[in-house]
Design a protein around this motif. Structure first.
Motif, PDB file in Angstrom:
ATOM      1  N   PRO A  78       0.805  -1.203  -0.014  1.00  0.00           N
ATOM      2  CA  PRO A  78      -0.075   0.041  -0.167  1.00  0.00           C
ATOM      3  C   PRO A  78       0.952   1.261   0.001  1.00  0.00           C
ATOM      4  CG  PRO A  78      -0.089  -1.159   2.253  1.00  0.00           C
ATOM      5  CD  PRO A  78       0.669  -2.140   1.255  1.00  0.00           C
ATOM      6  N   HIS A  79       0.584   2.380  -0.790  1.00  0.00           N
ATOM      7  CA  HIS A  79       1.183   3.428  -0.769  1.00  0.00           C
ATOM      8  C   HIS A  79       2.404   3.413  -1.515  1.00  0.00           C
ATOM      9  CE1 HIS A  79      -2.320   4.643   1.746  1.00  0.00           C
ATOM     10  NE2 HIS A  79      -1.969   3.764   2.659  1.00  0.00           N
ATOM     11  N   THR A  80       2.719   2.391  -2.197  1.00  0.00           N
ATOM     12  CA  THR A  80       4.196   2.302  -2.512  1.00  0.00           C
ATOM     13  C   THR A  80       4.194   2.386  -4.112  1.00  0.00           C
ATOM     14  OG1 THR A  80       4.818   1.093  -0.602  1.00  0.00           O
ATOM     15  CG2 THR A  80       6.254   0.819  -2.413  1.00  0.00           C
ATOM     16  N   ARG A  81       5.249   3.143  -4.525  1.00  0.00           N
ATOM     17  CA  ARG A  81       5.448   2.958  -6.013  1.00  0.00           C
ATOM     18  C   ARG A  81       6.776   2.685  -6.239  1.00  0.00           C
ATOM     19  NH1 ARG A  81       6.666   6.962  -9.984  1.00  0.00           N
ATOM     20  NH2 ARG A  81       6.600   8.600  -8.284  1.00  0.00           N
ATOM     21  N   VAL A  82       6.987   1.532  -7.006  1.00  0.00           N
ATOM     22  CA  VAL A  82       8.270   1.101  -7.756  1.00  0.00           C
ATOM     23  C   VAL A  82       8.676   1.345  -9.009  1.00  0.00           C
ATOM     24  CG1 VAL A  82       9.710  -0.870  -7.484  1.00  0.00           C
ATOM     25  CG2 VAL A  82       8.150  -0.453  -5.796  1.00  0.00           C
ATOM     26  N   GLY A  83       9.687   2.004  -9.447  1.00  0.00           N
ATOM     27  CA  GLY A  83       9.957   2.107 -10.835  1.00  0.00           C
ATOM     28  C   GLY A  83      11.322   1.523 -11.125  1.00  0.00           C
TER      29      GLY A  83
END
Length: 372
Positions: free
Chosen positions: A268-273
């Motif tokens: 949750p609330h996590t973005r990974v690029g």
């Protein structure tokens, strides 16, 4: 290799200086002592951009002399023919062996060629190529061509598995279940072990099953905790694998990066690029951002490293320019004890050192996920 280092605008100056000193030492060792003393760094760097006669050692034979050869064109760009000349004419030399083994020279060349090829790709092609290095490092020719598609002709880093006697067991080879690259076959008297060079410590090792051999691949019995069933593949000229340096410095780090991504995706609330750089996709490997309402945003810029030698890794990282942002160096979990040494060596360089497991735990804590 010196010309490639001299012409690379993205190479940090400290790293370039270190490499050129190494190459200069090799060159000097090919000359008589009285001549070697006259070739200092200034003469070496000037000589790289002039006809090569001034740098070459005395010739035993007049054939294949390169006195008039220029490594750079009139615009200061490394000539395409240099790579061909290295492939055709670079041979082992006693002076070279005193500094580097022939294997190290080949590995250094192959690693540089890989990164130069990757840098010429668009950001989209770069990300696809990095993934393919991990997902398709070996296999049948048709399978590889289909997977690599438009990138196939640009990545000539494959060799025929049938030329690798160390990987063959009665005409078959076995892909590692973790990295998909050929495992090594080692005979100890009547016992034959099959194991992955990179993942044996994590339990990827097998032994030949006694008896019951038919016309197909020799059955293997797992002897490690990660030794899942693997199917033998014919070791024919139609089956290829990435060269060892490309597997070592391309496939293995990518495996670590993708494993880290997979452990974080869906939190949750996590973005990974992945490979988020726009000017240079290889600037760092992952951009992790946690944004929880009402809390301070947390960001990790991650550079994953799968080096055997932590000392060598420290030396390489110390030669980087000091970065304008904080960077997190991530090691495999089995190197957890090495993070203290690396942290001490990198003090003052805006780099922190952790492991895959520790970083995953930190991200889960920041986003409020239930601890594992």
């Amino acid at each position: 290799m010196a010309a490639a280092a001299e012409s690379d605008p993205l190479l940090p100056p400290a790293r370039r200086a270190s490499m050129l000193m190494d190459y200069l030492g090799v060159l000097r060792a090919t000359h008589p002592p009285e001549r070697a003393a006259a070739i200092d760094m200034g003469a070496f760097r000037r000589g790289l951009r002039e006809p090569l006669g001034a740098l070459l050692p005395p010739a035993g034979e007049p054939a294949d002399r390169f006195d008039a050869l220029r490594l750079f064109d009139e615009h200061g760009v490394l000539r395409d023919a240099v790579e061909d000349l290295c492939r055709e004419h670079l041979v082992p030399h006693p002076a070279l062996e005193r500094h580097w083994t022939w294997g190290r020279v080949r590995a250094e060349q192959e690693e540089r060629r890989l990164y130069e090829t990757l840098r010429r790709l668009s950001p989209e092609e770069y990300r696809r190529a990095r993934t393919l290095l991990c997902e398709h490092p070996a296999g049948g020719l048709r399978e590889l061509r289909r997977a690599w598609d438009g990138l196939w002709m640009r990545f000539d880093f494959f060799e025929t598995v049938s030329d690798w006697p160390w990987s063959r067991l009665e005409g078959w080879w076995y892909p590692c279940p973790m990295c998909r690259w050929p495992m090594r076959v080692v005979a100890h008297g009547s016992t034959v072990d099959v194991r992955c060079e990179a993942h044996a410590a994590r339990g990827v090792h097998y032994r030949c099953a006694p008896g019951g051999r038919g016309s197909g691949p020799v059955p293997l019995v797992g002897t490690g905790r990660a030794a899942v069933a693997v199917q033998g593949v014919p070791a024919t000229t139609e089956h290829l694998a990435l060269t060892r340096p490309v597997w070592r410095y391309g496939t293995l780090p990518t495996l670590l990066e993708l494993a880290l991504r997979d452990a974080l995706v869906g939190l949750p609330h996590t973005r990974v690029g992945m490979w988020p750089g726009t000017v240079r996709p290889d600037e760092y490997d992952l951009h992790i951002e946690v944004t929880v309402p009402g809390r301070r945003r947390r960001v990790w810029r991650v550079d994953a490293k799968a080096w055997e030698s932590t000392t060598a890794l420290a030396g390489m990282l110390e030669q980087r320019d000091v970065l304008p942002y904080a960077l997190t160096i991530v090691l495999p979990d089995h190197q957890a004890d090495d993070r203290h040494f690396l942290t001490a060596r990198l003090r003052g360089r805006r780099m922190t050192v952790t492991t895959v497991g520790r970083l995953v735990a930190a991200v889960r804590a920041a986003c409020g996920a239930v601890p594992r």
